[in-house]
Write an enzyme that holds these catalytic residues in place. Structure first.
Site, PDB file in Angstrom:
ATOM      1  N   LEU A 206      12.549  88.428  37.049  1.00 55.08           N
ATOM      2  CA  LEU A 206      12.608  88.269  35.603  1.00 55.08           C
ATOM      3  C   LEU A 206      12.477  89.330  34.998  1.00 55.08           C
ATOM      4  O   LEU A 206      11.205  89.382  34.332  1.00 55.08           O
ATOM      5  CB  LEU A 206      11.798  86.920  35.349  1.00 55.08           C
ATOM      6  CG  LEU A 206      12.438  85.670  35.242  1.00 55.08           C
ATOM      7  CD1 LEU A 206      13.180  85.262  36.709  1.00 55.08           C
ATOM      8  CD2 LEU A 206      11.522  84.417  34.822  1.00 55.08           C
ATOM      9  N   HIS A 207      13.103  90.336  34.770  1.00 51.14           N
ATOM     10  CA  HIS A 207      13.304  91.465  33.809  1.00 51.14           C
ATOM     11  C   HIS A 207      13.259  90.944  32.308  1.00 51.14           C
ATOM     12  O   HIS A 207      13.542  89.674  32.196  1.00 51.14           O
ATOM     13  CB  HIS A 207      14.117  92.325  34.094  1.00 51.14           C
ATOM     14  CG  HIS A 207      15.613  92.155  34.090  1.00 51.14           C
ATOM     15  ND1 HIS A 207      16.110  92.449  32.901  1.00 51.14           N
ATOM     16  CD2 HIS A 207      16.254  91.973  35.132  1.00 51.14           C
ATOM     17  CE1 HIS A 207      17.389  92.006  33.375  1.00 51.14           C
ATOM     18  NE2 HIS A 207      17.456  91.614  34.706  1.00 51.14           N
ATOM     19  N   ALA A 208      13.469  91.677  31.393  1.00 54.95           N
ATOM     20  CA  ALA A 208      13.458  91.668  30.135  1.00 54.95           C
ATOM     21  C   ALA A 208      14.744  90.375  29.455  1.00 54.95           C
ATOM     22  O   ALA A 208      14.150  89.313  29.017  1.00 54.95           O
ATOM     23  CB  ALA A 208      13.688  92.709  29.173  1.00 54.95           C
TER      24      ALA A 208
END
Length: 107
Positions: free
Chosen positions: A24-26
């Site tokens: 779950l990156h940006a």
């Protein structure tokens, strides 16, 4: 996905295995929290069975959890439309956040 949804009296939860390439990156975190905020119920997440539940509607909490590929994520909801919220959030993960993949050309 590790387990399906369960519910009882306005409560629902699901446990997922994170398979998204970089977790779950940006961008996925923003999509996830915006979707969570669209429901009137309380929504929380737990990463890797830590016992620490975080507000899933908080971008700071979700990004701060550093949810990586291979992590186990449990999502729980309580209140109005809890079952719907879990189903929609689970679909977001199953559909890999609807991110486009580069097309591979044949040789």
């Amino acid at each position: 996905m590790l387990g399906g949804t369960s519910s009882a009296g306005g409560n629902a939860s699901v446990e997922l295995l994170i398979t998204h390439g970089v977790g779950l990156h940006a961008r996925p975190s923003v999509v996830f929290t915006r979707l969570a905020k669209s429901f009137p119920c309380t929504i929380e997440i737990e990463v890797n069975r830590s016992g620490l539940w975080l507000n899933a509607k908080s971008i700071v909490k979700v990004m701060g959890a550093r949810i990586r590929k291979g992590s186990t994520l449990k999502i729980r909801a309580h209140g109005l439309r809890a079952e719907e919220a879990i189903a929609v959030l689970e679909a977001l993960f199953v559909n890999d956040f609807a991110e486009e993949r580069p097309h591979v050309r044949g040789a």
